[in-house]
Each structure stands twice: as C-alpha cells, then as structure tokens.
Write an enzyme that holds these catalytic residues in place. Structure first.
Site, short mmCIF file in Angstrom:
data_model
loop_
_atom_site.label_atom_id
_atom_site.label_comp_id
_atom_site.label_asym_id
_atom_site.label_seq_id
_atom_site.Cartn_x
_atom_site.Cartn_y
_atom_site.Cartn_z
CB CYS A 27 -0.70 -5.97 1.81
SG CYS A 27 -2.63 -6.16 2.33
CD GLU A 40 -5.20 -12.43 2.55
OE1 GLU A 40 -4.00 -12.00 3.25
OE2 GLU A 40 -6.12 -11.93 2.40
CB CYS A 45 -6.93 -11.22 -1.57
SG CYS A 45 -5.25 -11.61 -1.71
C1 ZDR Z 1 -3.93 -10.67 0.19
C2 ZDR Z 1 -3.62 -9.30 0.83
N1 ZDR Z 1 -4.70 -9.07 1.81
C3 ZDR Z 1 -4.00 -8.34 -0.28
O1 ZDR Z 1 -4.94 -7.59 -0.18
O2 ZDR Z 1 -3.22 -8.10 -1.11
C4 ZDR Z 1 -2.09 -9.20 1.06
C5 ZDR Z 1 -1.85 -10.01 2.33
C6 ZDR Z 1 -0.57 -10.84 2.42
C7 ZDR Z 1 -0.81 -12.27 2.03
N2 ZDR Z 1 -1.33 -12.59 3.03
C8 ZDR Z 1 0.48 -12.53 1.81
O3 ZDR Z 1 1.11 -12.59 0.49
O4 ZDR Z 1 1.14 -13.33 2.51
#
Ligand code: ZDR
Length: 286
Positions: free
Chosen positions: A70, A215, A224
């Site tokens: 993340c 997401e 993201c």
């Molecule tokens: C997209 C994310 N918030 C970031 O900043 O990289 C990551 C969160 C995880 C995402 N929902 C997933 O890969 O399941």
C-alpha cells in the site's frame, strides 16, 4: 486497543501497534473501517516485528482481504513508526518489510511539510507475476489488452507494484468516467485471479497526469499510491511520459519517478489526524 488515524492525500488508514497483541485482523478491519458503524478508513495497517527490516507492515482492506502493499499507507506507516515510539524519534531512514518485499523509506522536511519518499521496487509486468490470467507464452506484458465489461471496451495495461493494477487511458477528464459502474466489474473480472485495483488515467503532458481509482476491497478512494506508480509505469511503456511525473488524484498530488528499468520512487505527504481507543466487540455486527 489504541489506534492512530492517518491519511496520505485523503487515502485514510487506521494504524495499530500489533507487536504485542494478536487479533482476528480481517474481522477488526471490517468493523473499524466501516464509515457508519466504525472509525472509518480505506484500510487497517498493523505494525509487527521484522527479522529483515525495522518493522513489518500488514494492510487489510475494508472488506477484510489482505493486500500485498500500500503506497499511501506505507508513508503513514513511516510516520507512525517514528511518532508513536516504535523507532527512535530522530529516525529518518527505515526499511519496512511487506508482502511485496523490503521497502526503503526516507522522511524529508520540505518547507513546513514532512514528505516521505519510498523506493517501491521495480514494477512487475509478466502476466503470471501480476497476476493476469493470460498465457505467458503469448504475452510477456499486458499492454492495451482489450477488455469488455458491460459492453464497454477498455484497453488495459496491467502492472504489479506488489499488488495488481489495471490501467486504462482516457482522453476526456477522468471525472466523466463511470467509475462506480465499471470499477467493480473490472475488479472482479475473471481475467484477474486475485482481483485487481483499477485506474482511469488521462495524460496531460509528459510530466503530468490525472487519475481516479477503484481499489480492490475498498471501492473508490481519494488516492492510491501503488496505483499512481503503476499508472506512470503504464504511461511510460507507451512512451507518453518522462522520468518525473506529477500525478493528480482526487485527494492531492504525488511525485513519481521511474527510469524505465529500475525501482519506482514515490514522494508524498502523510498526515496524522487523531488517535483513539477502540472497544473490541464494538462496531458493526459482522
Ligand atoms: C491503493 C492503495 N491504497 C495504495 O495507496 O497503494 C493500496 C491499498 C490496497 C489495495 N486496495 C489492494 O491492493 O487491495
């Protein structure tokens, strides 16, 4: 259980020091992340001891699924480590273990802001590494693959930054794209065995793009980090951007740098919002 709430350009997270406690984390994520019955967040992040780095990070989506990585969350994690007593308060560089490998981070002061730069490692482009269910013999990369959802034809370029992303490029402002209809259908499309995050991107010039994201396990969010990195890689594969790109997301701007071969670097803010104590057993009926 004590927690701290952070956000990285509006992508918000609950952080918990889990070095000495053990819980059913997917269930805790479902109840705490709920915006009506819980604290409300795009993810729950826990800090654990690590043999290989300064700390280990695990991230759970609001649906309880665990993500490998993340980008916005790891910047919040860096500040949490130094501000909540897990690392020395003067620590400026750290290594964090994630399911996507070891990530190197650096806290930087720019004017009045504290920014975090993350070495996100190299992108993964082979279908089996993302994963995308296409035969590796036929595809060494997934660039402009035609995907049809609901009669919409999307050309998607797929990139893993540890977690899976499908990127589509548009020529109109991204706010016009019907993300709430199409996003969940792309996330759950049979092409993606571990589901996918989905980015809609408009390249403005060789150093700027705008992006909206759906997401995996969370739905539409303000930003993201891994998605911004994946989108710059995807645009670079098309030859549309230079090495340094500013990515405007609904919640703010991230600076992404990729030389076309090595690791992707992401720089952006992480802000502490409040702390609190969660009463276990509270929140939504599961
Ligand atoms: C997209 C994310 N918030 C970031 O900043 O990289 C990551 C969160 C995880 C995402 N929902 C997933 O890969 O399941």
């Amino acid at each position: 259980m004590m927690f701290v709430k952070f956000h990285g350009i509006g992508n918000d997270f609950i952080l918990v020091d889990a070095r000495r406690i053990s819980r059913d984390w997917p269930a805790v994520a479902r109840s705490m992340c709920n915006r009506n019955f819980g604290v409300g967040a795009d993810g729950l992040i826990i800090a654990l001891p690590s043999q290989r780095g300064h700390a280990r990070m695990r991230i759970f989506n609001p649906d309880g699924s665990e993500a490998e990585m993340c980008g916005n969350g790891i910047r919040c994690f860096a500040r949490f480590l130094v501000e909540d007593g897990i690392l020395h308060p003067d620590a400026r560089r750290m290594t964090v273990e994630t399911m996507a490998g070891l990530q190197e981070l650096e806290l930087r002061r720019e004017g009045t802001e504290t920014l975090v730069q993350v070495n996100m490692g190299p992108p993964h482009l082979r279908p089996q590494d993302i994963p995308v269910d296409l035969v590796p013999e036929k595809y060494d990369r997934v660039v402009d693959y035609p995907l049809t959802v609901d009669g919409w034809r999307l050309d998607i370029t797929c990139v893993s930054m540890g977690n899976p992303h499908a990127v589509t490029f548009v020529t109109e402002p991204v706010e016009r794209f019907p993300l709430l209809d199409i996003g969940p259908k792309v996330e759950h499309h049979g092409l993606f065995p571990r589901r996918t995050n989905f980015e809609v991107v408009r390249v403005l010039d060789r150093g700027h793009m705008e992006l909206r994201v759906w997401e995996r396990g969370a739905g539409p969010t303000q930003a993201c980090g891994t998605g911004a990195c994946a989108s710059v890689v995807a645009a670079s594969l098309h030859g549309w951007v230079d090495q340094e790109v500013e990515v405007a997301l609904p919640g703010g701007v991230l600076r992404i740098s990729w030389d076309g071969a090595g690791p992707v670097y992401m720089t952006g803010p992480a802000e502490r919002v409040f702390w609190g104590e969660w009463e276990m057993g509270g929140g939504a009926p599961l």
